[in-house]
Motif scaffolding. Sequence first.
Motif, mmCIF file in Angstrom:
data_model
loop_
_atom_site.group_PDB
_atom_site.id
_atom_site.type_symbol
_atom_site.label_atom_id
_atom_site.label_comp_id
_atom_site.label_asym_id
_atom_site.label_seq_id
_atom_site.Cartn_x
_atom_site.Cartn_y
_atom_site.Cartn_z
ATOM 1 N N VAL A 195 0.833 -1.206 0.000
ATOM 2 C CA VAL A 195 0.000 0.000 0.000
ATOM 3 C C VAL A 195 0.867 1.256 0.000
ATOM 4 C CG1 VAL A 195 -1.721 1.299 1.303
ATOM 5 C CG2 VAL A 195 -1.941 -1.177 1.101
ATOM 6 N N LYS A 196 1.922 1.263 0.810
ATOM 7 C CA LYS A 196 2.817 2.423 0.842
ATOM 8 C C LYS A 196 3.559 2.582 -0.484
ATOM 9 C CE LYS A 196 3.589 2.803 5.775
ATOM 10 N NZ LYS A 196 4.586 2.779 6.851
ATOM 11 N N THR A 197 3.890 1.478 -1.136
ATOM 12 C CA THR A 197 4.546 1.543 -2.439
ATOM 13 C C THR A 197 3.617 2.172 -3.474
ATOM 14 O OG1 THR A 197 5.873 -0.412 -1.943
ATOM 15 C CG2 THR A 197 5.658 0.181 -4.253
ATOM 16 N N ILE A 198 2.342 1.771 -3.460
ATOM 17 C CA ILE A 198 1.360 2.354 -4.383
ATOM 18 C C ILE A 198 1.198 3.846 -4.111
ATOM 19 C CG2 ILE A 198 -1.089 2.369 -5.027
ATOM 20 C CD1 ILE A 198 -1.067 -0.680 -4.596
ATOM 21 N N LEU A 199 1.078 4.209 -2.839
ATOM 22 C CA LEU A 199 0.930 5.632 -2.491
ATOM 23 C C LEU A 199 2.174 6.428 -2.867
ATOM 24 C CD1 LEU A 199 -0.885 5.352 0.953
ATOM 25 C CD2 LEU A 199 -1.859 6.010 -1.261
ATOM 26 N N LEU A 200 3.347 5.820 -2.714
ATOM 27 C CA LEU A 200 4.590 6.475 -3.116
ATOM 28 C C LEU A 200 4.590 6.743 -4.618
ATOM 29 C CD1 LEU A 200 7.578 7.293 -2.463
ATOM 30 C CD2 LEU A 200 8.157 4.957 -3.098
#
Length: 82
Positions: A31-36
């Motif tokens: 999820v953090k990778t997608i948001l990044l």
Amino acid sequence: MLNILSILVTGLVVGALARFVYPGAVEMGLVKTILLGIGGSLVAGLFASWRDKGTFGEGVSRAGCLASVIGAIVLIFIGRHI
């Protein structure tokens, strides 16, 4: 619905590329990778629109994809040094 799906997939690809290119380990989940990746795309898009006086979102280009990855790398750098 397809727009949201394409944003998520693009965010995942851009975020994963930024994590791969950034030197050192970057510990974050999916999820953090997608948001990044989404954040990197926004940073690059806002910079391009500021530079070109308002031509935001006029299609997909290789330069735009590269700028998105660079924007995500900048976000990783800022996040690690704050």
